[in-house]
Design an enzyme around this catalytic site. Sequence first.
Site, PDB file in Angstrom:
ATOM      1  N   GLY A 251       0.812  -1.212   0.000  1.00 22.85           N
ATOM      2  CA  GLY A 251       0.000   0.000   0.000  1.00 22.85           C
ATOM      3  C   GLY A 251       0.846   1.262   0.000  1.00 22.85           C
ATOM      4  CG  ASP A 252       3.396   1.736   3.099  1.00 22.82           C
ATOM      5  OD1 ASP A 252       2.319   2.253   3.449  1.00 22.82           O
ATOM      6  OD2 ASP A 252       4.004   0.894   3.784  1.00 22.82           O
TER       7      ASP A 252
END
Length: 315
Positions: A251-252
């Site tokens: 997600g980062d």
Amino acid sequence: MIVTVTPNPSLDRTYEVPSLDRGEVVRATGERVDPGGKGVNVSRAVTAAGRRTVAVLPLGGAPGALVADLLDAQGIEVAAVPVGGATRSNIALAETDGVLTKINAPGPELTAAERELLLETVRTRSRDADWIACCGSLPRGLAPSWYADLVARAHTAGVRIALDTSGPALLRALRERPDVVKPNAEELAQAVGRPLATVGDAVKAAEELRGLGARTVLASLGADGQLLVTDTGTWYGTARVDAVRSNVGAGDASLAGFLIAGGTGPDALASAIAHGAAAVRLPGSVMPTPADLDPAAVTVTAEVPVDRVLEEPVP
């Protein structure tokens, strides 16, 4: 240039294991030690893409010193805020079937002086920034309103801000109209207080967050792709992934891909999806380089499949 803010960074140890059997001796087939924290991962992904970043983070003790050394070895500029407590150490167990078990420590408690120094460091280091990405949970000592204060200060300085957090910290910050918020499906459901069973449910939840103040919502739906909901339209995208090795930091990586591509519109969504898909094919929390990306595997459309049932519905 992208400044990242990680109020509760970590030293992350990831072990690859065939399977996780409670009460048994489990022999790892692979091991990694990485600087951790959602904002740290965004900086690592930005650097891997050949862009400039500054990572603002409170660091203390031997684990904090090792985090700084690891980031420096990767060519990442660190704006460290010295704190009295030791930086937390986290453990992730990645099984061969893609299941990930994480053990996250609470981290140090920041004093009033450390809290103010952290805000001041963000202010001074973001003068030339295109974006500030504020990511992750808040450590002990920071009130849920801390991110809201940071968003307000960033806008006063004329800097766009992306926020990846959850719970009360997210809801408080929405009042200050962050430019981008990036919840996953679970965080999105938590924010609106109801389950998500379909892509349409996720769209409605994202629109509700926009109604509460978010200017743009970039929502990760795991295996079901990603959504981008803005004042000019809604887009949905997926990517073909043959095998998942580790979803730590995926997600980062997606947020980094989104901001690298300008942070607006379907092209930025496609970049976010390509970066997230590349990240899950890599071990531990390794961030993808441009060579790891497969843009041809990404599909983005304005025709959102609202009736599509989520493979992993959120109760």
